[in-house]
Design an enzyme around this catalytic site. Structure first.
Site, short mmCIF file in Angstrom:
data_model
loop_
_atom_site.label_atom_id
_atom_site.label_comp_id
_atom_site.label_asym_id
_atom_site.label_seq_id
_atom_site.Cartn_x
_atom_site.Cartn_y
_atom_site.Cartn_z
N GLU A 154 38.82 41.40 41.48
CA GLU A 154 39.36 42.05 42.68
C GLU A 154 40.74 41.51 43.05
O GLU A 154 41.48 42.14 43.81
CB GLU A 154 38.37 41.93 43.85
N HIS B 35 37.52 36.61 39.20
CA HIS B 35 37.80 37.48 40.36
C HIS B 35 38.62 38.70 39.96
O HIS B 35 39.84 38.73 40.18
CB HIS B 35 38.54 36.68 41.44
N CYS C 282 32.08 35.75 41.58
CA CYS C 282 31.98 34.31 41.81
C CYS C 282 30.64 33.97 42.47
O CYS C 282 29.60 34.11 41.85
CB CYS C 282 33.18 33.83 42.63
#
Length: 268
Positions: A228, A226, A118
């Protein structure tokens, strides 16, 4: 193999003015919470060197096996790509810009694995001479890239739209998927890609969603979404994060003087 025996990843810090319980505002240094927890859960060790003087940059980079640039509510300073700040409510994190951008360039030159998530992908793009759309809501298009502020945090990070990989590209190879749903909670995004970067995925409105350094032998990737978050169950996210972890182990082995990276189990 080093004192810890596992790859060490530098999580680049952000700097925020936060309001405490007494309603006083104070400047804090923050590091990405989910990013560092994901690193730990995948067997790596996060560290951070906030406000590092630039003359120490190369020495500090020599102590780590990867760089993670996470998200933040702050924005890359548009003046770094030749534009004035378009909206007065933008929070600019000058200290992050001043450290992250030379770190990105040096990490690529030294072949230290690098992942930008991001805002972290914005850092990468601007550090390499690219530019950003400062406010995507002003652009025509059917894709909503920003979160609903009334949603719970897990809903904000849920999949919001699809991204399509470049046919035959590296992201398609890594994820084993040509198209997949992705999270989207950002108001800025790539306008012009930086020098040496290759687009690997786009949203349906054409916005770049993933890019990499042109040399596939250097793991240096930026993701607008994202991976993660949800890496345990989202197949594309899990494969992206596993590819990053493998790159960090390989760098760890080289830094330790080993001839082959050890095979390490990844928590899934």
């Amino acid at each position: 193999m080093g004192a810890l025996g596992v790859p060490v990843v530098w999580v680049v810090a952000s700097h925020r003015i936060l309001t405490g319980p007494s309603a006083h505002q104070q400047l804090y240094t923050c590091i990405d919470e989910v990013g560092q927890r994901t690193l730990l859960n995948m067997g790596l060790q996060p560290v951070s060197y906030p406000r590092l003087p630039l003359e120490r940059l190369e020495a500090a980079l020599g102590t780590v096996d990867g760089i993670l640039l996470g998200g933040s509510d702050t924005n890359v300073d548009p003046r770094l790509f030749g534009e004035p700040v378009q909206r007065p409510e933008f929070e600019i994190d000058t200290e992050r810009d001043e450290l992250a951008h030379p770190l990105i360039r040096l990490a690529i030159a030294r072949k230290v694995p690098l992942i930008g998530l991001c805002r972290g992908s914005h850092d990468m793009n601007v550090a390499l001479g690219g530019s950003l759309h400062q406010w995507l809501r002003d652009l025509p298009g059917a894709v909503t890239h920003w979160e609903d502020p009334d949603e719970a945090i897990d809903a904000q990070y849920a999949e919001r739209h699809f991204v399509t990989c470049r046919p035959g590209g590296e992201l398609e190879r890594i994820t084993q998927m040509g198209r997949f749903p992705a999270s989207s909670l950002h108001s800025q995004g790539v306008k012009l890609l930086g020098e040496g970067l290759v687009a690997e995925a786009h949203a349906d409105d054409g916005l770049v969603e993933a890019f990499r350094w042109h040399d596939p032998g250097v793991f240096a990737w930026g993701f607008q979404f994202h991976p993660e978050w949800g890496w345990r169950w989202h197949p594309a996210y899990g494969r992206i994060m596993n590819a990053y972890v493998r790159a960090c182990w390989e760098h760890h082995a080289r830094r330790a003087g080993a001839t082959q990276a050890p095979l390490q189990p990844i928590v899934a």
